[in-house]
Design a protein around this motif. Structure first.
Motif, PDB file in Angstrom:
ATOM      1  N   MET A   1       3.333   5.745  -5.695  1.00 61.69           N
ATOM      2  CA  MET A   1       3.215   5.868  -7.153  1.00 61.69           C
ATOM      3  C   MET A   1       2.273   7.019  -7.517  1.00 61.69           C
ATOM      4  O   MET A   1       2.545   7.787  -8.438  1.00 61.69           O
ATOM      5  CB  MET A   1       2.693   4.556  -7.747  1.00 61.69           C
ATOM      6  CG  MET A   1       3.745   3.484  -7.790  1.00 61.69           C
ATOM      7  SD  MET A   1       5.063   3.911  -8.945  1.00 61.69           S
ATOM      8  CE  MET A   1       6.252   2.662  -8.562  1.00 61.69           C
ATOM      9  N   TRP A   2       1.158   7.108  -6.792  1.00 63.81           N
ATOM     10  CA  TRP A   2       0.222   8.208  -7.064  1.00 63.81           C
ATOM     11  C   TRP A   2       0.880   9.546  -6.763  1.00 63.81           C
ATOM     12  O   TRP A   2       0.731  10.509  -7.523  1.00 63.81           O
ATOM     13  CB  TRP A   2      -1.038   8.051  -6.211  1.00 63.81           C
ATOM     14  CG  TRP A   2      -2.034   7.134  -6.832  1.00 63.81           C
ATOM     15  CD1 TRP A   2      -2.293   5.837  -6.492  1.00 63.81           C
ATOM     16  CD2 TRP A   2      -2.912   7.439  -7.935  1.00 63.81           C
ATOM     17  NE1 TRP A   2      -3.271   5.327  -7.314  1.00 63.81           N
ATOM     18  CE2 TRP A   2      -3.674   6.276  -8.193  1.00 63.81           C
ATOM     19  CE3 TRP A   2      -3.128   8.577  -8.706  1.00 63.81           C
ATOM     20  CZ2 TRP A   2      -4.631   6.214  -9.207  1.00 63.81           C
ATOM     21  CZ3 TRP A   2      -4.073   8.516  -9.714  1.00 63.81           C
ATOM     22  CH2 TRP A   2      -4.810   7.357  -9.957  1.00 63.81           C
TER      23      TRP A   2
ATOM     24  N   HIS B   1     -11.614   9.516  -4.868  1.00 60.76           N
ATOM     25  CA  HIS B   1     -11.077  10.100  -6.101  1.00 60.76           C
ATOM     26  C   HIS B   1     -11.102  11.632  -6.055  1.00 60.76           C
ATOM     27  O   HIS B   1     -10.096  12.283  -6.326  1.00 60.76           O
ATOM     28  CB  HIS B   1     -11.877   9.586  -7.295  1.00 60.76           C
ATOM     29  CG  HIS B   1     -11.168   9.785  -8.592  1.00 60.76           C
ATOM     30  ND1 HIS B   1     -10.046   9.055  -8.941  1.00 60.76           N
ATOM     31  CD2 HIS B   1     -11.387  10.640  -9.609  1.00 60.76           C
ATOM     32  CE1 HIS B   1      -9.625   9.466 -10.122  1.00 60.76           C
ATOM     33  NE2 HIS B   1     -10.424  10.424 -10.547  1.00 60.76           N
ATOM     34  N   PHE B   2     -12.261  12.187  -5.681  1.00 63.20           N
ATOM     35  CA  PHE B   2     -12.349  13.650  -5.602  1.00 63.20           C
ATOM     36  C   PHE B   2     -11.450  14.198  -4.497  1.00 63.20           C
ATOM     37  O   PHE B   2     -10.875  15.270  -4.637  1.00 63.20           O
ATOM     38  CB  PHE B   2     -13.797  14.086  -5.336  1.00 63.20           C
ATOM     39  CG  PHE B   2     -14.640  14.181  -6.580  1.00 63.20           C
ATOM     40  CD1 PHE B   2     -14.404  15.177  -7.518  1.00 63.20           C
ATOM     41  CD2 PHE B   2     -15.665  13.285  -6.813  1.00 63.20           C
ATOM     42  CE1 PHE B   2     -15.180  15.271  -8.672  1.00 63.20           C
ATOM     43  CE2 PHE B   2     -16.453  13.366  -7.963  1.00 63.20           C
ATOM     44  CZ  PHE B   2     -16.201  14.365  -8.899  1.00 63.20           C
TER      45      PHE B   2
ATOM     46  N   ALA C   1     -15.435   5.001  -3.731  1.00 69.14           N
ATOM     47  CA  ALA C   1     -14.344   5.288  -4.675  1.00 69.14           C
ATOM     48  C   ALA C   1     -14.446   6.727  -5.181  1.00 69.14           C
ATOM     49  O   ALA C   1     -13.425   7.405  -5.384  1.00 69.14           O
ATOM     50  CB  ALA C   1     -14.397   4.311  -5.841  1.00 69.14           C
ATOM     51  N   THR C   2     -15.672   7.205  -5.357  1.00 73.62           N
ATOM     52  CA  THR C   2     -15.866   8.584  -5.830  1.00 73.62           C
ATOM     53  C   THR C   2     -15.355   9.589  -4.796  1.00 73.62           C
ATOM     54  O   THR C   2     -14.670  10.558  -5.138  1.00 73.62           O
ATOM     55  CB  THR C   2     -17.372   8.829  -6.107  1.00 73.62           C
ATOM     56  OG1 THR C   2     -17.798   7.886  -7.080  1.00 73.62           O
ATOM     57  CG2 THR C   2     -17.629  10.235  -6.618  1.00 73.62           C
TER      58      THR C   2
ATOM     59  N   MET D   1     -22.323  -2.711  -5.143  1.00 74.03           N
ATOM     60  CA  MET D   1     -21.612  -1.996  -6.202  1.00 74.03           C
ATOM     61  C   MET D   1     -21.779  -0.484  -6.042  1.00 74.03           C
ATOM     62  O   MET D   1     -20.840   0.281  -6.177  1.00 74.03           O
ATOM     63  CB  MET D   1     -22.123  -2.447  -7.562  1.00 74.03           C
ATOM     64  CG  MET D   1     -21.185  -2.077  -8.682  1.00 74.03           C
ATOM     65  SD  MET D   1     -21.757  -2.737 -10.223  1.00 74.03           S
ATOM     66  CE  MET D   1     -23.212  -1.767 -10.496  1.00 74.03           C
TER      67      MET D   1
ATOM     68  N   PHE E   1     -11.696  22.528  -8.979  1.00 71.29           N
ATOM     69  CA  PHE E   1     -13.154  22.408  -9.016  1.00 71.29           C
ATOM     70  C   PHE E   1     -13.797  23.756  -8.707  1.00 71.29           C
ATOM     71  O   PHE E   1     -13.359  24.467  -7.808  1.00 71.29           O
ATOM     72  CB  PHE E   1     -13.636  21.376  -7.992  1.00 71.29           C
ATOM     73  CG  PHE E   1     -13.011  20.020  -8.170  1.00 71.29           C
ATOM     74  CD1 PHE E   1     -13.310  19.240  -9.284  1.00 71.29           C
ATOM     75  CD2 PHE E   1     -12.112  19.515  -7.234  1.00 71.29           C
ATOM     76  CE1 PHE E   1     -12.717  17.994  -9.457  1.00 71.29           C
ATOM     77  CE2 PHE E   1     -11.525  18.275  -7.399  1.00 71.29           C
ATOM     78  CZ  PHE E   1     -11.822  17.516  -8.515  1.00 71.29           C
TER      79      PHE E   1
ATOM     80  N   THR F   1     -19.867  21.931  -9.142  1.00 71.11           N
ATOM     81  CA  THR F   1     -19.068  20.796  -8.654  1.00 71.11           C
ATOM     82  C   THR F   1     -18.618  21.054  -7.230  1.00 71.11           C
ATOM     83  O   THR F   1     -18.679  20.179  -6.364  1.00 71.11           O
ATOM     84  CB  THR F   1     -17.824  20.603  -9.550  1.00 71.11           C
ATOM     85  OG1 THR F   1     -18.239  20.600 -10.901  1.00 71.11           O
ATOM     86  CG2 THR F   1     -17.098  19.320  -9.227  1.00 71.11           C
TER      87      THR F   1
ATOM     88  N   TYR G   1      -7.648  15.030  -5.380  1.00 69.55           N
ATOM     89  CA  TYR G   1      -7.286  16.029  -6.395  1.00 69.55           C
ATOM     90  C   TYR G   1      -7.373  17.424  -5.762  1.00 69.55           C
ATOM     91  O   TYR G   1      -8.237  17.656  -4.898  1.00 69.55           O
ATOM     92  CB  TYR G   1      -8.214  15.930  -7.609  1.00 69.55           C
ATOM     93  CG  TYR G   1      -7.779  14.846  -8.580  1.00 69.55           C
ATOM     94  CD1 TYR G   1      -7.060  15.161  -9.724  1.00 69.55           C
ATOM     95  CD2 TYR G   1      -8.048  13.511  -8.324  1.00 69.55           C
ATOM     96  CE1 TYR G   1      -6.632  14.172 -10.600  1.00 69.55           C
ATOM     97  CE2 TYR G   1      -7.619  12.512  -9.189  1.00 69.55           C
ATOM     98  CZ  TYR G   1      -6.913  12.851 -10.327  1.00 69.55           C
ATOM     99  OH  TYR G   1      -6.481  11.871 -11.186  1.00 69.55           O
TER     100      TYR G   1
ATOM    101  N   MET H   1       0.828  -1.214   0.000  1.00 69.80           N
ATOM    102  CA  MET H   1       0.000   0.000   0.000  1.00 69.80           C
ATOM    103  C   MET H   1       0.859   1.258   0.000  1.00 69.80           C
ATOM    104  O   MET H   1       0.520   2.254  -0.648  1.00 69.80           O
ATOM    105  CB  MET H   1      -0.941  -0.027   1.210  1.00 69.80           C
ATOM    106  CG  MET H   1      -1.929   1.118   1.261  1.00 69.80           C
ATOM    107  SD  MET H   1      -2.780   1.469  -0.300  1.00 69.80           S
ATOM    108  CE  MET H   1      -3.856   0.053  -0.450  1.00 69.80           C
TER     109      MET H   1
ATOM    110  N   ASN I   1       1.890   1.754  -3.469  1.00 74.38           N
ATOM    111  CA  ASN I   1       0.748   2.241  -4.238  1.00 74.38           C
ATOM    112  C   ASN I   1       0.582   3.754  -4.046  1.00 74.38           C
ATOM    113  O   ASN I   1       0.472   4.516  -5.019  1.00 74.38           O
ATOM    114  CB  ASN I   1      -0.514   1.502  -3.760  1.00 74.38           C
ATOM    115  CG  ASN I   1      -1.771   2.092  -4.341  1.00 74.38           C
ATOM    116  OD1 ASN I   1      -1.930   2.146  -5.548  1.00 74.38           O
ATOM    117  ND2 ASN I   1      -2.663   2.556  -3.482  1.00 74.38           N
TER     118      ASN I   1
ATOM    119  N   GLN J   1     -18.836   2.143  -5.373  1.00 78.52           N
ATOM    120  CA  GLN J   1     -18.561   3.236  -6.319  1.00 78.52           C
ATOM    121  C   GLN J   1     -18.654   4.591  -5.621  1.00 78.52           C
ATOM    122  O   GLN J   1     -17.894   5.496  -5.923  1.00 78.52           O
ATOM    123  CB  GLN J   1     -19.530   3.163  -7.497  1.00 78.52           C
ATOM    124  CG  GLN J   1     -19.224   1.957  -8.389  1.00 78.52           C
ATOM    125  CD  GLN J   1     -19.787   2.083  -9.785  1.00 78.52           C
ATOM    126  OE1 GLN J   1     -20.626   2.937 -10.061  1.00 78.52           O
ATOM    127  NE2 GLN J   1     -19.356   1.228 -10.681  1.00 78.52           N
TER     128      GLN J   1
END
Lengths: 272, 279
Positions: A50-51, A195-196, A191-192, A184, A204, A208, A199, A44, A47, A188
């Motif tokens: 890398m990001w 993800h937001f 994960a959303t 699912m 944004f 948004t 960044y 981890m 991981n 998701q």
């Protein structure tokens, strides 16, 4: 030891010791497969590294974008990983709530004398999340070189981020009580948020941004580097704390409301 | 006459073998298409990824005040990312599947079948990868089309880009096969799988075209096998240069041969360790 001393402790202190015991048991379980556990932690960290490397390359090419600099994005990844790591290394079972509800496995937790959600959440540790904690702390102190005040704000922010992740994950997974197979959808949604959250907030704007401070509370996380650690804004920090408390309380209420709709599967199984 | 006959028989046998794997590929595609809606709903996260990319690169181009960055216009850049993401998200986790088969013993069943296990998996991989690629591209492409307009591709760049993408998938599969087959010896190969996927993501140019890397790192990334997986084919799609395309295909072919040889060697050595017990 007197008779009174043998009574179980009450209130917050009792829950802290309850969680501590769970953490000890979870850690002991992970240590049974020591090499795998260490491998996952290192995996981890690689991981995350890398990001972060992507962002370091990006900020080498574009030193300043919308007021964000390299140190800000390092802080962002550090606080996000640290908060996420705290949440899932202590409450590693929350991202399995939807599947537990759907399979009828919740019965097991209902017979315990404590808070059901806390029991359910703390009964598993996500080994990789320990890598996130180590990465977050390591990167922040090694690359950002904070002042003592920044270090304190970073740790406090990390704890609040953990609360945000906990609340949001429990709420989205509690949809399974209403929708049935919501695995699912909840995955998701989680994960959303991640993800937001990873960044820079500066990219944004408009509607948004409004969504990121309401429906998907990533705005509270991705604004921390600029609005808390770099230029401390007490109003934003108060908002971050309020959002964290709100999500924790809301997740508890929503989970309890969902629990009332839960139907046992009368599932017989052996747990080892 | 006899030699010609033998040659003919050999060719016939090779064609029959090829037919077997093509049939497996066809069945995988048909299976994936049967659950097309399920597949598409699982890939809806691509919308979020693409939306965030649009915000990031619109801000970057505006802040830089540049019409072109690293030789890419904003439209080329966003389509580059959409194609790269579509490829990345459609790459099946073959290493994990092989790892499971080795550990669970399912590999022993495959050994009795009239096919070669790695090539069977390769056919399956390609079937899933191709359906996934077009499914992802439909979703990612819609977001990018709305944001910056149609893709900057011609019939030739699409054809050559697709050819290079097929080689990229092959390269990825055989690299994953070599890692997955290491399960014969390694207790837990998941850290290596994770490391490979992250190196592929970063040094493959999926998140950022290699032209934006610092020069030293760009040279290393352009040489590594991971550098041939996303950057080469995707650049061919959005900004075709025939000499570059030739170089990409040559490098892809060499790395494929290296990984096929490596995976075959590991497979042969591993199969010798398989201990089949009845029951």
């Amino acid at each position: 030891m007197s008779k009174e001393d043998k009574r179980p402790p009450r209130g917050l202190r009792s829950y802290v010791s309850f969680l501590f015991e769970y953490m000890k048991a979870n850690l002991a379980m992970q240590m049974e497969y020591r090499v795998t556990f260490i491998g996952r932690i290192i995996g981890m960290m690689v991981n995350d590294a890398m990001w972060l490397s992507f962002w370091l390359i990006y900020f080498t090419r574009f030193p300043v974008v919308q007021g964000w600099e390299r140190a800000d994005v390092v802080t962002l990844w550090a606080v996000c990983a640290f908060g996420f790591g705290i949440c899932f290394s202590v409450f590693g079972n929350i991202n399995r709530i939807a599947s537990i509800v759907v399979r009828g496995d919740l019965d097991f937790y209902l017979v315990y004398p404590r808070h059901v959600l806390l029991h359910l959440a703390a009964s598993r540790m996500d080994a990789t999340a320990v890598g996130d904690v180590a990465f977050g702390l390591g990167v922040f102190f090694a690359l950002v070189r904070p002042t003592p005040l920044q270090a304190i704000l970073f740790v406090l922010s990390g704890i609040l981020v953990a609360c945000l992740f906990f609340g949001f994950t429990v709420i989205t997974h509690s949809l399974a009580f209403v929708l049935g197979n919501a695995e699912m959808l909840s995955d998701q949604a989680s994960a959303t948020l991640i993800h937001f959250a990873t960044y820079p907030s500066g990219i944004f704007d408009g509607p948004t941004r409004a969504i990121l401070f309401t429906l998907i509370p990533a705005g509270f996380i991705n604004s921390i580097p600029v609005s808390v650690v770099r230029d401390f804004d007490p109003l934003f920090f108060a908002g971050l704390a309020a959002a964290s408390v709100f999500l924790i309380v809301a997740s508890d209420r929503i989970f309890k409301a969902g629990l009332r709709k839960y139907e046992s599967g009368n599932l017989m199984q052996v747990r080892m | 006459m006899i030699e010609v006959g033998r040659g003919g028989q050999g060719r016939l046998r090779a064609l029959r073998h090829l037919g077997k794997y093509l049939e497996m590929l066809r069945i995988t595609v048909l299976t994936a298409l049967t659950y097309a809606y399920d597949m598409l709903s699982r890939q809806l996260f691509v919308v979020i990824v693409m939306f965030v990319f649009v915000q990031l690169w619109k801000t970057t181009y505006r802040w830089e005040g540049a019409a072109s960055i690293g030789g890419y216009t904003m439209r080329q850049m966003l389509w580059y990312l959409a194609l790269g993401e579509s490829m990345a998200m459609s790459m099946p986790r073959a290493a994990a599947e092989i790892d499971d088969d080795v550990r669970s013993g399912a590999l022993a069943y495959a050994l009795t079948k009239p096919y070669k296990y790695p090539w069977f998996l390769y056919a399956k991989y390609m079937g899933n990868a191709l359906t996934g690629f077009f499914g992802n591209l439909a979703i990612a492409g819609t977001v990018i089309w709305i944001a910056v307009g149609p893709p900057p591709v011609t019939a030739l760049s699409f054809t050559l880009g697709f050819l290079s993408a097929l080689l990229a998938y092959a390269l990825d599969f055989w690299a994953q096969a070599a890692i997955g087959l290491s399960a014969f010896w390694i207790e837990d190969a998941s850290p290596y799988r994770l490391l490979y996927s992250r190196v592929k993501m970063l040094l493959g140019g999926m998140l950022l075209p290699l032209e934006l890397f610092p020069e030293g790192l760009r040279r290393i990334a352009a040489f590594l096998p991971t550098g041939q997986i996303f950057h080469g084919p995707v650049k061919t799609f959005v900004s075709l240069s025939l000499p570059e395309f030739g170089g990409t295909v040559a490098k892809q072919s060499v790395w494929i041969l290296v990984f096929v040889a490596l995976a075959s060697m590991v497979y042969r050595a591993g199969v010798r360790r398989v201990n089949v017990q009845g029951g």
